[in-house]
Motif scaffolding. Structure first.
Motif, PDB file in Angstrom:
ATOM      1  N   TRP A   7      -0.893   5.225  11.198  1.00  0.00           N
ATOM      2  CA  TRP A   7       0.212   6.173  11.245  1.00  0.00           C
ATOM      3  C   TRP A   7       1.307   5.760  10.264  1.00  0.00           C
ATOM      4  CZ3 TRP A   7       5.172   4.517  12.688  1.00  0.00           C
ATOM      5  CH2 TRP A   7       5.219   3.202  13.166  1.00  0.00           C
ATOM      6  N   GLY A   8       2.196   6.680   9.988  1.00  0.00           N
ATOM      7  CA  GLY A   8       3.349   6.376   9.159  1.00  0.00           C
ATOM      8  C   GLY A   8       4.467   7.368   9.445  1.00  0.00           C
ATOM      9  N   ALA A   9       5.695   6.949   9.149  1.00  0.00           N
ATOM     10  CA  ALA A   9       6.838   7.864   9.244  1.00  0.00           C
ATOM     11  C   ALA A   9       7.022   8.479   7.863  1.00  0.00           C
ATOM     12  CB  ALA A   9       8.092   7.103   9.663  1.00  0.00           C
ATOM     13  N   VAL A  10       7.006   9.820   7.784  1.00  0.00           N
ATOM     14  CA  VAL A  10       7.124  10.471   6.469  1.00  0.00           C
ATOM     15  C   VAL A  10       8.366  11.360   6.450  1.00  0.00           C
ATOM     16  CG1 VAL A  10       4.684  10.353   5.831  1.00  0.00           C
ATOM     17  CG2 VAL A  10       5.467  12.258   7.228  1.00  0.00           C
ATOM     18  N   ARG A  11       9.156  11.228   5.387  1.00  0.00           N
ATOM     19  CA  ARG A  11      10.434  11.952   5.331  1.00  0.00           C
ATOM     20  C   ARG A  11      10.377  13.212   4.488  1.00  0.00           C
ATOM     21  NH1 ARG A  11      13.622   6.720   3.684  1.00  0.00           N
ATOM     22  NH2 ARG A  11      11.584   6.616   2.684  1.00  0.00           N
ATOM     23  N   ASP A  12       9.353  13.329   3.635  1.00  0.00           N
ATOM     24  CA  ASP A  12       9.273  14.535   2.800  1.00  0.00           C
ATOM     25  C   ASP A  12       7.825  14.757   2.360  1.00  0.00           C
ATOM     26  OD1 ASP A  12       8.773  12.779   0.654  1.00  0.00           O
ATOM     27  OD2 ASP A  12      10.929  12.570   0.268  1.00  0.00           O
ATOM     28  N   ALA A  13       7.617  15.855   1.624  1.00  0.00           N
ATOM     29  CA  ALA A  13       6.258  16.257   1.236  1.00  0.00           C
ATOM     30  C   ALA A  13       5.586  15.189   0.364  1.00  0.00           C
ATOM     31  CB  ALA A  13       6.312  17.600   0.504  1.00  0.00           C
ATOM     32  N   ASP A  14       6.362  14.489  -0.472  1.00  0.00           N
ATOM     33  CA  ASP A  14       5.763  13.460  -1.331  1.00  0.00           C
ATOM     34  C   ASP A  14       5.221  12.300  -0.495  1.00  0.00           C
ATOM     35  OD1 ASP A  14       6.346  14.923  -3.562  1.00  0.00           O
ATOM     36  OD2 ASP A  14       8.209  13.842  -4.031  1.00  0.00           O
ATOM     37  N   GLU A  15       6.017  11.887   0.498  1.00  0.00           N
ATOM     38  CA  GLU A  15       5.562  10.776   1.347  1.00  0.00           C
ATOM     39  C   GLU A  15       4.332  11.195   2.154  1.00  0.00           C
ATOM     40  OE1 GLU A  15       9.792   8.389   1.967  1.00  0.00           O
ATOM     41  OE2 GLU A  15       8.665   9.038   3.730  1.00  0.00           O
ATOM     42  N   LEU A  16       4.316  12.457   2.622  1.00  0.00           N
ATOM     43  CA  LEU A  16       3.151  12.938   3.362  1.00  0.00           C
ATOM     44  C   LEU A  16       1.926  12.982   2.451  1.00  0.00           C
ATOM     45  CD1 LEU A  16       1.711  14.075   5.807  1.00  0.00           C
ATOM     46  CD2 LEU A  16       2.682  16.331   5.283  1.00  0.00           C
ATOM     47  N   GLN A  17       2.132  13.457   1.196  1.00  0.00           N
ATOM     48  CA  GLN A  17       1.011  13.525   0.247  1.00  0.00           C
ATOM     49  C   GLN A  17       0.438  12.127   0.008  1.00  0.00           C
ATOM     50  OE1 GLN A  17      -0.314  16.511  -1.120  1.00  0.00           O
ATOM     51  NE2 GLN A  17      -1.947  15.011  -1.456  1.00  0.00           N
ATOM     52  N   ALA A  18       1.328  11.128  -0.126  1.00  0.00           N
ATOM     53  CA  ALA A  18       0.861   9.754  -0.346  1.00  0.00           C
ATOM     54  C   ALA A  18       0.042   9.277   0.861  1.00  0.00           C
ATOM     55  CB  ALA A  18       2.059   8.829  -0.583  1.00  0.00           C
ATOM     56  N   PHE A  19       0.489   9.630   2.066  1.00  0.00           N
ATOM     57  CA  PHE A  19      -0.238   9.241   3.287  1.00  0.00           C
ATOM     58  C   PHE A  19      -1.622   9.906   3.310  1.00  0.00           C
ATOM     59  CE2 PHE A  19      -1.615   9.540   7.665  1.00  0.00           C
ATOM     60  CZ  PHE A  19      -1.268   8.312   8.220  1.00  0.00           C
ATOM     61  N   ILE A  20      -1.645  11.196   2.957  1.00  0.00           N
ATOM     62  CA  ILE A  20      -2.915  11.944   2.939  1.00  0.00           C
ATOM     63  C   ILE A  20      -3.881  11.312   1.924  1.00  0.00           C
ATOM     64  CG2 ILE A  20      -3.938  14.172   2.280  1.00  0.00           C
ATOM     65  CD1 ILE A  20      -1.363  15.502   3.429  1.00  0.00           C
ATOM     66  N   ASP A  21      -3.356  10.981   0.739  1.00  0.00           N
ATOM     67  CA  ASP A  21      -4.201  10.381  -0.305  1.00  0.00           C
ATOM     68  C   ASP A  21      -4.795   9.048   0.164  1.00  0.00           C
ATOM     69  OD1 ASP A  21      -3.577  12.527  -1.881  1.00  0.00           O
ATOM     70  OD2 ASP A  21      -2.015  11.488  -3.035  1.00  0.00           O
ATOM     71  N   ASP A  22      -4.018   8.320   0.970  1.00  0.00           N
ATOM     72  CA  ASP A  22      -4.486   7.016   1.466  1.00  0.00           C
ATOM     73  C   ASP A  22      -5.445   7.148   2.644  1.00  0.00           C
ATOM     74  OD1 ASP A  22      -2.969   5.693  -0.327  1.00  0.00           O
ATOM     75  OD2 ASP A  22      -1.351   5.153   1.068  1.00  0.00           O
ATOM     76  N   HIS A  23      -5.569   8.364   3.214  1.00  0.00           N
ATOM     77  CA  HIS A  23      -6.358   8.509   4.443  1.00  0.00           C
ATOM     78  C   HIS A  23      -7.409   9.611   4.321  1.00  0.00           C
ATOM     79  CE1 HIS A  23      -2.884   6.174   5.850  1.00  0.00           C
ATOM     80  NE2 HIS A  23      -3.753   5.647   6.689  1.00  0.00           N
ATOM     81  N   GLY A  24      -8.078   9.611   3.194  1.00  0.00           N
ATOM     82  CA  GLY A  24      -9.262  10.459   3.054  1.00  0.00           C
ATOM     83  C   GLY A  24      -8.989  11.929   2.856  1.00  0.00           C
ATOM     84  N   GLY A  25      -7.786  12.296   2.453  1.00  0.00           N
ATOM     85  CA  GLY A  25      -7.533  13.693   2.087  1.00  0.00           C
ATOM     86  C   GLY A  25      -7.091  14.591   3.233  1.00  0.00           C
ATOM     87  N   GLY A  26      -6.837  14.022   4.389  1.00  0.00           N
ATOM     88  CA  GLY A  26      -6.338  14.831   5.512  1.00  0.00           C
ATOM     89  C   GLY A  26      -5.471  13.976   6.419  1.00  0.00           C
ATOM     90  N   ALA A  27      -4.695  14.626   7.257  1.00  0.00           N
ATOM     91  CA  ALA A  27      -3.848  13.896   8.216  1.00  0.00           C
ATOM     92  C   ALA A  27      -3.436  14.851   9.321  1.00  0.00           C
ATOM     93  CB  ALA A  27      -2.606  13.324   7.524  1.00  0.00           C
ATOM     94  N   VAL A  28      -2.934  14.267  10.390  1.00  0.00           N
ATOM     95  CA  VAL A  28      -2.318  15.070  11.451  1.00  0.00           C
ATOM     96  C   VAL A  28      -0.825  14.784  11.395  1.00  0.00           C
ATOM     97  CG1 VAL A  28      -2.178  15.451  13.942  1.00  0.00           C
ATOM     98  CG2 VAL A  28      -4.384  14.964  12.868  1.00  0.00           C
ATOM     99  N   VAL A  29      -0.019  15.840  11.316  1.00  0.00           N
ATOM    100  CA  VAL A  29       1.435  15.662  11.301  1.00  0.00           C
ATOM    101  C   VAL A  29       1.985  16.115  12.644  1.00  0.00           C
ATOM    102  CG1 VAL A  29       3.599  16.290  10.181  1.00  0.00           C
ATOM    103  CG2 VAL A  29       1.540  16.076   8.847  1.00  0.00           C
ATOM    104  N   LYS A  30       2.951  15.344  13.162  1.00  0.00           N
ATOM    105  CA  LYS A  30       3.539  15.675  14.464  1.00  0.00           C
ATOM    106  C   LYS A  30       5.050  15.612  14.384  1.00  0.00           C
ATOM    107  CE  LYS A  30      -0.427  13.761  16.924  1.00  0.00           C
ATOM    108  NZ  LYS A  30      -0.936  12.918  18.020  1.00  0.00           N
ATOM    109  N   THR A  31       5.696  16.573  15.040  1.00  0.00           N
ATOM    110  CA  THR A  31       7.145  16.455  15.232  1.00  0.00           C
ATOM    111  C   THR A  31       7.329  15.398  16.316  1.00  0.00           C
ATOM    112  OG1 THR A  31       7.057  18.290  16.801  1.00  0.00           O
ATOM    113  CG2 THR A  31       7.670  18.835  14.561  1.00  0.00           C
ATOM    114  N   PRO A  32       8.149  14.374  16.072  1.00  0.00           N
ATOM    115  CA  PRO A  32       8.218  13.268  17.040  1.00  0.00           C
ATOM    116  C   PRO A  32       8.724  13.696  18.414  1.00  0.00           C
ATOM    117  CG  PRO A  32       9.138  12.593  14.940  1.00  0.00           C
ATOM    118  CD  PRO A  32       8.888  14.072  14.825  1.00  0.00           C
ATOM    119  N   ARG A  33       9.592  14.709  18.456  1.00  0.00           N
ATOM    120  CA  ARG A  33      10.215  15.064  19.738  1.00  0.00           C
ATOM    121  C   ARG A  33       9.906  16.504  20.113  1.00  0.00           C
ATOM    122  NH1 ARG A  33      14.124  11.144  20.600  1.00  0.00           N
ATOM    123  NH2 ARG A  33      14.942  12.368  22.312  1.00  0.00           N
TER     124      ARG A  33
END
Ligand code: ADP
Length: 374
Positions: A117-143
């Protein structure tokens, strides 16, 4: 002396505490959000759980405060504790059920297995997470998410643009690896303020459209090792965060028999409704015992199998009540639980529990009885 337990929130979980409270001789009082809610029968106050003075006035006449949901703000909870009110679970534990990022950080500290998991603050950080995790991810609103709302599978950083634009300064979304799980499980434990913990058998949960649809207890085919690992995780979390009352740990099982924690609930939980009719001590009774600091009850199943099927929605026309007699007549072996809620598509308005020696029979009967309401 009669213990007075105050429940904040008037939903079906508060409603289902009423019968065991009567049996245990506990005086149950509910602060409901509105008139006519599920737990109306025990509602002694109606008001906003976010308003400190409303909650304070409610807490004045009870010995213990507990919850139907996890949404009471931390500052309200901490003010109650400051007033000397017994709050179970307390704010230090409850924060891990209120914010999924806070939960991930704590589980990491405790060494509990969980998705990457990771905390992502914007689309670039999410894209970096996706690239590191096989091209997909699950995003959740924390609250504030529930029943799959606030959970989204993404393939590009821009797929969560709407959620990023709603974030305040310094806030982040939770990104998780897209877990390829074989099934979902849930482990429940109960903990008393002094530290006594009891564990229920691990169960299998089936989600449809992000909503719990069915639960099978115990989880079919669970090896002794799997059951022990799940119980160990439940106990480690309960002790690690000092929860009081019922804790539900939602789990993913992967094809290599690994178990990863999805999320936590610190109250009775849909994955434990089976225990009302299928375990020596149902989860609603157990929650009351734990928060009132009474000895805990035994947790073992009373039957080889219990199947719980949610009644989601209701009749397209006519009242839900009109269906009861038919369902009861056709399925006298089914235990029907209703929430006193008006049917809406997909809304949880009740559930059915069926116990038996044969799993296929129990599944068939529970599904048939639940379908009788639709
Ligand atoms: P909610 O708080 O709304 O219940 P959850 O975090 O439990 O949300 O997610 C809802 C459902 O989405 C889960 O039951 C699971 O089916 C799916 N899901 C959640 N996280 C992941 C993940 N990291 N990988 C794959 N599926 C997931």
């Amino acid at each position: 002396m009669t213990v007075r337990v105050g429940v904040i929130g008037g939903g079906q979980l508060a409603r289902m505490m009423i019968a065991p409270a009567v049996e245990l001789g506990i005086d149950l009082r509910v602060l409901a959000e509105d008139e006519g809610m599920s737990a109306q029968l025990a509602a002694t106050a109606v008001g906003d759980y976010r308003d400190l003075e409303t909650v304070r006035a409610f807490a004045r006449d009870v010995d213990v405060i507990t919850f139907d949901h996890e949404h009471v703000p931390q500052d309200v909870l901490r003010a109650l504790v400051g007033d000397g009110v017994q709050v179970h679970p307390g704010p230090d534990a409850l924060q891990f059920a209120q914010d999924k990022l806070v939960m991930r950080r704590r589980l990491a500290e405790l060494g509990i297995p969980q998705p990457e998991w990771g905390a992502v603050r914007d689309a670039d950080e999410l894209q970096a997470f996706i690239d590191d995790h096989g091209g997909g991810a699950v995003v959740k609103t924390p609250r504030g998410g529930y029943d799959g709302k606030g959970v989204r599978v993404v393939r590009a950083g821009t797929d969560a643009a709407d959620w990023f634009s709603d974030l305040a300064d310094g806030e982040a979304l939770l990104a998780e690896e897209l877990v390829s799980f074989t099934r979902e499980l849930a482990q429940q434990v109960a903990r008393r303020p002094g530290g006594e913990v009891v564990a229920y058998p691990v169960v299998e949960t089936v989600q449809r459209d992000g909503v719990c649809a069915e639960v099978i207890a115990p989880a079919p085919g669970a090896s002794i090792r799997l059951a022990e690992v799940a119980e160990g995780i439940g106990r480690a979390i309960a002790e690690g965060i000092g929860v009081t009352g019922m804790l539900a740990v939602e789990l993913f099982e992967t094809d290599d028999e690994r178990i990863l924690v999805n999320e936590l609930a610190m109250r009775p939980h849909n994955s434990g409704h089976w225990s009302q009719d299928g375990a020596v001590t149902g989860q609603f009774e157990q929650h009351l015992r734990a928060v009132a600091d009474l000895p805990l009850g035994r947790t073992e199943p009373r039957s080889p199998w219990t199947v719980m099927v949610n009644i989601l929605g209701g009749p397209a026309e006519g009242a839900l009540e009109d269906r009861f007699a038919g369902a009861m007549a056709e399925h006298p072996e089914a235990k029907i639980h209703t929430y006193g809620k008006a049917p809406r598509p997909g809304r949880k308005v009740g559930h059915v529990n069926v116990t038996g020696d044969d799993l296929d029979d129990a599944v068939y009967t529970a599904r048939a009885a639940a379908a009788r309401f639709l």
